[in-house]
Design a protein around this motif. Structure first.
Motif, PDB file in Angstrom:
ATOM      1  N   VAL A  36      24.468  60.679  20.819  1.00 43.89           N
ATOM      2  CA  VAL A  36      24.684  60.934  22.247  1.00 43.89           C
ATOM      3  C   VAL A  36      25.806  60.056  22.777  1.00 43.89           C
ATOM      4  CG1 VAL A  36      23.654  60.768  24.548  1.00 43.89           C
ATOM      5  CG2 VAL A  36      22.313  61.692  22.645  1.00 43.89           C
ATOM      6  N   ILE A  37      25.792  58.779  22.410  1.00 48.29           N
ATOM      7  CA  ILE A  37      26.812  57.845  22.895  1.00 48.29           C
ATOM      8  C   ILE A  37      28.197  58.265  22.413  1.00 48.29           C
ATOM      9  CG2 ILE A  37      27.628  55.456  22.724  1.00 48.29           C
ATOM     10  CD1 ILE A  37      24.694  54.597  22.636  1.00 48.29           C
ATOM     11  N   LYS A  38      28.293  58.723  21.160  1.00 48.10           N
ATOM     12  CA  LYS A  38      29.600  59.062  20.579  1.00 48.10           C
ATOM     13  C   LYS A  38      30.141  60.399  21.071  1.00 48.10           C
ATOM     14  CE  LYS A  38      28.878  56.514  16.255  1.00 48.10           C
ATOM     15  NZ  LYS A  38      28.684  56.644  14.783  1.00 48.10           N
ATOM     16  N   HIS A  39      29.254  61.386  21.301  1.00 50.38           N
ATOM     17  CA  HIS A  39      29.740  62.754  21.490  1.00 50.38           C
ATOM     18  C   HIS A  39      29.379  63.393  22.831  1.00 50.38           C
ATOM     19  CE1 HIS A  39      30.747  62.550  17.268  1.00 50.38           C
ATOM     20  NE2 HIS A  39      29.480  62.383  16.921  1.00 50.38           N
ATOM     21  N   ALA A  40      28.318  62.927  23.490  1.00 54.41           N
ATOM     22  CA  ALA A  40      27.827  63.664  24.662  1.00 54.41           C
ATOM     23  C   ALA A  40      28.584  63.356  25.942  1.00 54.41           C
ATOM     24  CB  ALA A  40      26.336  63.376  24.869  1.00 54.41           C
ATOM     25  N   LYS A  41      29.324  62.244  25.980  1.00 54.05           N
ATOM     26  CA  LYS A  41      30.080  61.853  27.170  1.00 54.05           C
ATOM     27  C   LYS A  41      29.164  61.751  28.392  1.00 54.05           C
ATOM     28  CE  LYS A  41      34.401  63.888  25.510  1.00 54.05           C
ATOM     29  NZ  LYS A  41      35.501  64.837  25.774  1.00 54.05           N
ATOM     30  N   THR A  42      28.160  60.928  28.258  1.00 50.33           N
ATOM     31  CA  THR A  42      27.213  60.691  29.344  1.00 50.33           C
ATOM     32  C   THR A  42      26.751  59.247  29.285  1.00 50.33           C
ATOM     33  OG1 THR A  42      25.101  61.377  30.324  1.00 50.33           O
ATOM     34  CG2 THR A  42      25.246  61.401  27.930  1.00 50.33           C
ATOM     35  N   ASN A  43      26.254  58.759  30.388  1.00 52.99           N
ATOM     36  CA  ASN A  43      25.723  57.393  30.424  1.00 52.99           C
ATOM     37  C   ASN A  43      24.239  57.381  30.777  1.00 52.99           C
ATOM     38  OD1 ASN A  43      25.893  58.182  33.067  1.00 52.99           O
ATOM     39  ND2 ASN A  43      26.904  56.324  33.809  1.00 52.99           N
ATOM     40  N   GLN A  44      23.571  58.535  30.575  1.00 46.78           N
ATOM     41  CA  GLN A  44      22.147  58.647  30.852  1.00 46.78           C
ATOM     42  C   GLN A  44      21.441  59.223  29.633  1.00 46.78           C
ATOM     43  OE1 GLN A  44      20.531  57.825  33.785  1.00 46.78           O
ATOM     44  NE2 GLN A  44      22.422  57.079  34.718  1.00 46.78           N
ATOM     45  N   ILE A  45      20.448  58.498  29.129  1.00 47.87           N
ATOM     46  CA  ILE A  45      19.665  58.953  27.981  1.00 47.87           C
ATOM     47  C   ILE A  45      18.182  58.725  28.279  1.00 47.87           C
ATOM     48  CG2 ILE A  45      19.236  58.699  25.497  1.00 47.87           C
ATOM     49  CD1 ILE A  45      22.019  57.535  25.207  1.00 47.87           C
ATOM     50  N   TRP A  46      17.361  59.691  27.886  1.00 45.85           N
ATOM     51  CA  TRP A  46      15.918  59.564  28.051  1.00 45.85           C
ATOM     52  C   TRP A  46      15.256  59.606  26.674  1.00 45.85           C
ATOM     53  CZ3 TRP A  46      19.125  61.898  31.365  1.00 45.85           C
ATOM     54  CH2 TRP A  46      18.994  61.623  32.732  1.00 45.85           C
ATOM     55  N   ILE A  47      14.329  58.668  26.440  1.00 42.87           N
ATOM     56  CA  ILE A  47      13.548  58.650  25.200  1.00 42.87           C
ATOM     57  C   ILE A  47      12.080  58.782  25.576  1.00 42.87           C
ATOM     58  CG2 ILE A  47      12.922  57.345  23.138  1.00 42.87           C
ATOM     59  CD1 ILE A  47      15.547  55.874  23.336  1.00 42.87           C
ATOM     60  N   HIS A  48      11.446  59.847  25.107  1.00 41.98           N
ATOM     61  CA  HIS A  48      10.036  60.099  25.386  1.00 41.98           C
ATOM     62  C   HIS A  48       9.262  60.163  24.079  1.00 41.98           C
ATOM     63  CE1 HIS A  48      11.197  60.862  29.472  1.00 41.98           C
ATOM     64  NE2 HIS A  48      11.854  61.973  29.188  1.00 41.98           N
ATOM     65  N   ALA A  49       8.088  59.587  24.068  1.00 38.11           N
ATOM     66  CA  ALA A  49       7.205  59.674  22.902  1.00 38.11           C
ATOM     67  C   ALA A  49       5.761  59.643  23.389  1.00 38.11           C
ATOM     68  CB  ALA A  49       7.461  58.535  21.925  1.00 38.11           C
ATOM     69  N   ARG A  50       4.967  60.567  22.888  1.00 35.10           N
ATOM     70  CA  ARG A  50       3.569  60.641  23.322  1.00 35.10           C
ATOM     71  C   ARG A  50       2.732  61.290  22.221  1.00 35.10           C
ATOM     72  NH1 ARG A  50       2.660  65.924  24.702  1.00 35.10           N
ATOM     73  NH2 ARG A  50       4.556  67.184  25.090  1.00 35.10           N
TER      74      ARG A  50
END
Length: 275
Positions: A199-213
């Protein structure tokens, strides 16, 4: 209490116990206890003292020996990590760097800057080289707090991403680590790192969500971003080395892997369901 002190106490406690018992018996108890009864009571008394006092000393001694064994194991593991990091650096990393330089010279010399196949090869080499250097860094990194749980390690990774890459990572982690095997923890953590770095290299965004349940039959983990997204054609044309890593890890662990674009969100999902 030190190791030598415990050993000496274990050695001299029975002797002192017998000496005190014989003194008390002959000085004060002889009119009340016969010699035969005193002889029978001596081993019983030593046995009781052993249960009450020496058992605690033995447990302390065993704990010290276990700590020494663990320290030796950790030291051996660190030495192996350093040896592996050195071999990676002196062998694979340098070879990859040299190959990358030669590839760039070949492309420039033959004016093949616009050849998509050669561009993909160059990007893949660069990606592999970066991953190798990161692996070397991870091998040489010694955690300051070895008591960190696996969940805390995830949170520490999120904090480092925020600090080093200026990316706002939102973590919603409610997955109990006890339902994962040690191998699953290692593989899932590696998949999360790979997905976040993609995501950091290719998505060109500064927002990431990590969900685990947890789910009714297992668990699900998602990495979500609102970057530029992808199309099937773009995935074919672009460097998909990181995506291949995720697919292969999921396949080897028999997890379900999906990558979807829904509205403005790219969602990478890893799921495990018990049969």
């Amino acid at each position: 209490m030190k190791y030598k002190q415990i050993k000496w106490l274990i050695l001299i406690t029975p002797t002192i116990t017998i000496a005190l018992w014989e003194y008390v018996r002959h000085e004060f108890l002889l009119p009340y206890i016969s010699m035969d009864m005193g002889n029978y009571l001596s081993p019983i008394l030593v046995f009781i003292v052993t249960l009450v006092f020496l058992r605690h000393l033995f447990s302390m001694l065993e704990r010290i020996q276990e700590e020494l064994r663990m320290e030796k194991t950790k030291k051996a593991a660190l030495e192996e990590r350093e040896k592996l990091a050195r071999e990676l650096h002196d062998g694979i990393a340098q070879s990859l760097f040299l190959l990358s330089v030669k590839t760039k010279k070949f492309i420039k010399k033959n004016q093949l800057e616009y050849d998509p196949d050669l561009q993909k090869i160059e990007q893949t080499l660069q990606h592999v080289h970066e991953d190798t250097r990161q692996a070397i860094t991870n091998l040489r990194y010694i955690p300051n707090n070895e008591a960190l749980s696996w969940t805390e390690t995830i949170n520490q990774f999120v904090s480092k991403i925020k600090e080093h890459h200026m990316v706002d990572v939102h973590s919603d982690w409610s997955l109990d680590e006890n339902i994962l095997s040690p191998k699953e923890k290692v593989e899932l953590f590696a998949c999360i790192k790979e997905a976040v770095m993609n995501v950091i290299k290719h998505a060109k965004t500064n927002q990431i969500w990590i969900h685990a349940r947890e789910t009714n039959r297992g668990w699900v983990c998602q990495v979500i971003d609102q970057g530029i997204g992808f199309t099937d054609q773009r995935l074919e044309a672009n460097n998909s080395y990181g995506l291949d890593i995720l697919k292969n890890r999921a396949r080897d662990m028999e997890w379900e892997f999906t990558l979807k674009r829904i509205d403005n969100e790219t969602i990478m999902t890893l799921k495990k369901e018990q049969m």
